[in-house]
Design a protein around this motif. Structure first.
Motif, short mmCIF file in Angstrom:
data_model
loop_
_atom_site.label_atom_id
_atom_site.label_comp_id
_atom_site.label_asym_id
_atom_site.label_seq_id
_atom_site.Cartn_x
_atom_site.Cartn_y
_atom_site.Cartn_z
N GLY A 38 0.78 -1.20 -0.05
CA GLY A 38 -0.02 0.14 0.03
C GLY A 38 0.96 1.11 -0.07
O GLY A 38 1.95 1.25 0.27
N GLY A 39 0.23 2.32 -0.24
CA GLY A 39 1.11 3.57 -0.15
C GLY A 39 0.04 4.79 -0.15
O GLY A 39 -1.33 4.72 -0.06
N THR A 40 0.58 5.98 0.30
CA THR A 40 -0.06 7.22 0.50
C THR A 40 0.69 8.38 -0.30
O THR A 40 1.71 8.51 -0.06
N TRP A 41 -0.20 8.99 -1.13
CA TRP A 41 0.35 10.11 -1.79
C TRP A 41 0.67 11.19 -0.73
O TRP A 41 0.28 11.60 0.37
N LEU A 42 1.70 11.96 -1.01
CA LEU A 42 2.35 12.98 -0.11
C LEU A 42 2.33 14.49 -0.73
O LEU A 42 2.03 14.56 -1.85
N ASP A 43 2.60 15.31 0.09
CA ASP A 43 2.73 16.62 -0.25
C ASP A 43 1.26 17.36 -0.96
O ASP A 43 1.29 18.06 -1.85
N ALA A 49 1.04 11.73 -11.00
CA ALA A 49 1.20 12.82 -11.82
C ALA A 49 2.94 13.11 -11.95
O ALA A 49 3.39 12.97 -10.83
N VAL A 50 3.48 13.66 -13.01
CA VAL A 50 4.94 13.52 -12.66
C VAL A 50 5.33 14.56 -11.60
O VAL A 50 4.70 15.63 -11.61
N GLY A 51 6.31 14.15 -11.00
CA GLY A 51 6.63 14.82 -9.63
C GLY A 51 5.88 14.52 -8.25
O GLY A 51 6.44 14.89 -7.45
N ALA A 52 4.91 13.94 -8.60
CA ALA A 52 4.26 13.62 -7.14
C ALA A 52 4.98 12.51 -6.51
O ALA A 52 5.51 11.70 -7.09
N ARG A 53 4.78 12.78 -5.18
CA ARG A 53 5.68 11.66 -4.14
C ARG A 53 4.43 10.97 -3.54
O ARG A 53 3.62 11.47 -3.10
N TRP A 65 8.81 -2.55 5.76
CA TRP A 65 9.85 -1.41 5.39
C TRP A 65 8.98 -0.52 4.54
O TRP A 65 7.94 -0.74 3.91
N SER A 66 9.38 0.70 4.45
CA SER A 66 8.74 1.86 3.71
C SER A 66 9.88 2.73 2.81
O SER A 66 10.93 2.36 3.28
N THR A 67 9.35 3.13 1.85
CA THR A 67 10.20 3.85 0.86
C THR A 67 9.36 4.97 0.52
O THR A 67 8.49 5.24 0.61
N THR A 68 9.99 5.97 -0.20
CA THR A 68 9.30 7.29 -0.82
C THR A 68 9.76 7.25 -2.11
O THR A 68 11.05 7.01 -2.49
N SER A 69 8.82 7.47 -2.76
CA SER A 69 8.95 7.48 -4.43
C SER A 69 8.31 8.89 -4.95
O SER A 69 7.43 9.36 -4.63
N ARG A 70 9.07 8.97 -6.01
CA ARG A 70 8.71 10.21 -7.01
C ARG A 70 8.14 9.75 -8.48
O ARG A 70 9.05 8.96 -9.19
N VAL A 71 7.03 10.05 -8.97
CA VAL A 71 6.71 9.46 -10.29
C VAL A 71 7.41 10.42 -11.33
O VAL A 71 7.46 11.61 -11.05
#
Length: 153
Positions: A38-43, A49-53, A65-71
């Motif tokens: 699972g995941g949660t959109w940030l910011d 969308a391009v740039g969304a994390r 474990w968790s990670t942070t991703s950028r589209v």
């Protein structure tokens, strides 16, 4: 870009838009992917969308474990994102969707971007020593689930 460290493809009897909607849905991918839970959109982002994390949650057995991703790509032809853990590059994941024979071909690829010194540390945290082989198995299983989901609905 160099060749991916793991990839596979499958023909899906569904529209590219339907497949894109599945691979870009943070909640929905949790039921298709092997380690992703699972995941949660940030910011303030509410979708791809391009740039969304987004913060991704992962699991393998008792390990979490968790990670942070950028589209990096967010169009019907490709959904892709780059993953970081503790601020370090970990991977790039990419879903390419090409129209074909009454449906489309979905290709899932990943690139291992971890610095060499970080690999043993992540192996302890995830329980995976051979990440390329594990990702290959995971991708094949994920594509099978995505195909079934896309064709069912």
């Amino acid at each position: 870009m160099p060749d991916p460290t793991a990839h596979a493809q499958v023909h899906v009897n569904a529209t590219p838009a339907r497949v894109y909607a599945l691979v870009s849905d943070l909640a929905g991918m949790a039921s298709s992917a092997e380690e992703y839970s699972g995941g949660t959109w940030l910011d303030g982002a509410t979708g791809p969308a391009v740039g969304a994390r987004f913060k991704g949650r992962n699991r393998r057995g008792w390990r979490r474990w968790s990670t942070t991703s950028r589209v990096t790509d967010a169009q019907v032809e490709r959904f892709a994102f780059e993953v970081k853990s503790f601020g370090l590059p970990v991977a790039r994941w990419q879903y390419d969707i090409e129209p074909a024979d009454g449906g489309c071909v979905l290709t899932e690829s990943t690139w291992d971007l971890r610095p060499a010194w970080y690999r043993p540390i992540t192996a302890l945290g995830t329980g995976v020593g051979d990440r390329a082989a594990e990702n290959q198995r995971n991708i094949e299983a994920t594509l099978g689930r995505l195909k079934a989901a896309a064709e069912a609905g």
